[in-house]
Design an enzyme around this catalytic site. Structure first.
Site, PDB file in Angstrom:
ATOM      1  NE  ARG A 186      39.160  48.653  48.736  1.00 30.87           N
ATOM      2  CZ  ARG A 186      38.499  48.021  49.699  1.00 30.87           C
ATOM      3  NH1 ARG A 186      38.252  46.731  49.604  1.00 30.87           N
ATOM      4  NH2 ARG A 186      38.101  48.667  50.760  1.00 30.87           N
ATOM      5  CB  THR A 206      43.448  39.993  42.176  1.00 28.21           C
ATOM      6  OG1 THR A 206      42.170  39.379  42.022  1.00 28.21           O
ATOM      7  CG2 THR A 206      44.377  39.082  42.954  1.00 28.21           C
ATOM      8  CD1 TRP A 230      35.432  46.798  44.774  1.00 21.08           C
ATOM      9  CD2 TRP A 230      37.006  46.360  43.241  1.00 21.08           C
ATOM     10  NE1 TRP A 230      36.472  46.141  45.395  1.00 21.08           N
ATOM     11  CE2 TRP A 230      37.441  45.862  44.486  1.00 21.08           C
ATOM     12  CE3 TRP A 230      37.833  46.202  42.131  1.00 21.08           C
ATOM     13  CZ2 TRP A 230      38.670  45.214  44.656  1.00 21.08           C
ATOM     14  CZ3 TRP A 230      39.056  45.562  42.286  1.00 21.08           C
ATOM     15  CH2 TRP A 230      39.458  45.075  43.533  1.00 21.08           C
ATOM     16  CG  ASP A 249      40.069  43.193  56.893  1.00 20.13           C
ATOM     17  OD1 ASP A 249      39.142  44.016  56.954  1.00 20.13           O
ATOM     18  OD2 ASP A 249      39.878  41.960  56.875  1.00 20.13           O
ATOM     19  CE1 TYR A 295      40.604  45.391  51.170  1.00 23.54           C
ATOM     20  CE2 TYR A 295      39.996  45.774  53.454  1.00 23.54           C
ATOM     21  CZ  TYR A 295      39.875  45.050  52.288  1.00 23.54           C
ATOM     22  OH  TYR A 295      39.028  43.978  52.250  1.00 23.54           O
ATOM     23  CD  GLU A 329      40.987  41.282  53.179  1.00 25.19           C
ATOM     24  OE1 GLU A 329      41.104  41.095  54.403  1.00 25.19           O
ATOM     25  OE2 GLU A 329      39.930  41.129  52.572  1.00 25.19           O
TER      26      GLU A 329
END
Lengths: 425, 59
Positions: free
Chosen positions: A17, A30, A384, A21, A19, A27
């Site tokens: 992911r 893993t 997730w 932050d 993105y 950020e």
């Protein structure tokens, strides 16, 4: 990234992911990994992925006629003293006494910085000195469910991203970001070994600290490893003694709770040499393997050459360069190229991990789904635990088991992506 | 490609055979040549460069 996902928050084909932050820094998280080598490859792959953003940004600057370079640092503090860092997430079995379980890990986490700290020049009105961890001075609590406000060492927010009846998340946020692969191996590997012993409900030595916030600072700022910290039972021990106690504990469980493997032996060997390097003040035992020692050696050599004080801005510049993720400009990468920093995974494995998900976990399903949906030009939503194709309600799959890398429901979604006429609903 | 996120807010969170350690031989010389290589770029406006690196917020 925004163009790719029409969002500043995306899951990538390697199932990680990415993105933006709070504070507008990228950020990278893993994907879920069940081996240390997968984790290290995925972590390093993240550096290459965000470096791609840097290159894209520099191209745009050039197109706009602006002469400039972009530097991205994988470090832990900025020049104004703001702190950020590296989160570690360990999936553990749910238990009623989670707070006590997490608290028991704190003496280990507070003292592991003598081996796994990133090292930093600390500046104060009294002058400058080198300390083990840039993150240590920014910790204000042991456990808490808040992060930006209170800065705990372990975030207790109950968010396992998995079957919540079975699992809990040990979310450690007291660690420094590591440049060195071997430092990551020790940082995550040793923590995992301690957790395995705790999960097997084996007794731990009682090393509860009297004043945790004081202890993490005292340990950070004493490079000799001789400073003592007060235990709840009144004893005073050094970080070297505390880490040695944990190392002995783990060694005693190898062959029992802990299956002996070459990787476990490598972790224990580096752990032992790291503790010894502090105890004997002989950094040559670890100065290609542990970030704080690699960096200190570099700083000392450059300082001797310049004949300057430790608070010289050129040394601060050197420290930043160490954390620059650029494969060409970044000093750590150049050290590695010249054989001055050890590796754990092959370069090809890191490159592979920039596009391929870890194969043995749920990440494999997420990665395949993202790749297929992107290739098909289909709208989709991923987090997730969910994979969702835009459209009918049966196009959402919930993946509660992070260890399952195959799933018939995902196969149906993938078939639908390959052949839009296939039935899904 | 279009991708939306299930929750509006970003989350805050975020082995094969071991390779041998890097060779130690002649590492002092290698370190010095590396410092030679980067010396100029480190000295240029070092103070201003370092001061301008400020990251707001985050964790």
């Amino acid at each position: 990234m925004v163009k790719w996902g029409r969002s500043s928050n995306v899951f990538l084909p390697n199932a990680s992911r990415l993105y933006i932050d709070v504070g507008a820094h990228p950020e990278y998280a893993t994907a879920e990994c069940d081996t240390l080598t997968d984790l290290i490859a995925s972590d390093k792959a993240g550096e290459r992925i965000v470096h791609g953003l840097v290159e894209e940004g520099e191209r745009r600057l050039a197109d706009a006629g602006i002469d400039g370079t972009i530097h991205l640092y994988k470090n832990n503090v900025d020049s104004a003293g703001n702190s950020y860092g590296c989160h570690e997430n360990y999936l553990v079995r749910r238990r009623a006494d989670f707070r006590a379980f997490a608290s028991a890990l704190l003496p280990f986490l507070i003292t592991r910085q003598i081996v796994t700290g990133a090292g930093t020049i600390t500046r104060s009105p009294a002058g400058a000195h080198y300390s083990f961890s840039p993150r240590a001075d920014h910790m204000w609590e042991g456990l808490s469910s808040a992060t930006t406000r209170s800065r705990p060492m372990i975030n207790t927010r109950d968010e396992p991203h998995a079957n919540a009846e079975l699992y809990r998340r040990m979310h450690v946020i007291v660690g420094d970001s590591s440049m060195s692969e071997t430092t990551t191996l020790l940082k995550v590997g040793a923590t995992d070994l301690i957790l395995r012993i705790m999960e097997a409900r084996q007794p731990l030595p009682d090393l509860a600290l009297a004043k945790e916030m004081q202890a993490i600072r005292d340990v950070a700022h004493d490079l000799t490893g001789e400073a003592t910290v007060e235990l709840a039972d009144g004893r005073r021990l050094t970080a070297v003694q505390i880490q040695s106690t944990y190392l002995d504990l783990v060694r005693a469980h190898v062959g029992g709770v802990i299956e002996p493997t070459p990787e476990v032996e490598r972790i224990l060997d580096l752990w032992e040499r790291g503790i010894e390097a502090v105890r004997t003040q002989d950094l040559s035992q670890v100065d290609t393997e542990l970030d704080w020692a690699i960096k200190l050696r570099l700083i000392e050599r450059y300082q001797a050459r310049l004949g300057c004080a430790l608070d010289d801005p050129r040394l601060a510049r050197l420290e930043l360069a160490y954390h620059d993720i650029s494969p060409t400009r970044g000093l750590f990468h150049r050290l590695q190229r010249d054989g001055l920093a050890a590796t754990v995974v092959e370069d090809a494995a890191i490159q592979h991990a920039t596009t391929a998900p870890p194969a043995t976990t749920r990440a494999a399903l997420r990665g395949r789904f993202v790749s297929a949906a992107v290739a098909a030009g289909q709208d989709f939503t991923v987090d997730w635990v969910h994979l969702k194709l835009a459209g009918g309600s049966k196009r959402t799959v919930l993946l509660k088991d992070p260890f399952r890398n195959t799933d018939e429901r995902v196969d149906v979604l993938l078939t639908a992506l390959e052949d839009p006429s296939a039935p899904v609903d | 490609m279009p991708q939306t996120h299930a929750s509006g807010q970003p989350y805050e969170d975020d082995a094969p055979e071991p390779a041998p350690p890097a060779a130690k031989a002649e590492s002092s010389d290698a370190l010095d040549s590396l410092l030679d290589e980067i010396d100029d770029s480190l000295q240029t406006n070092a103070e201003q460069f370092v001061r301008s690196f400020v990251q707001k917020g985050g964790q």
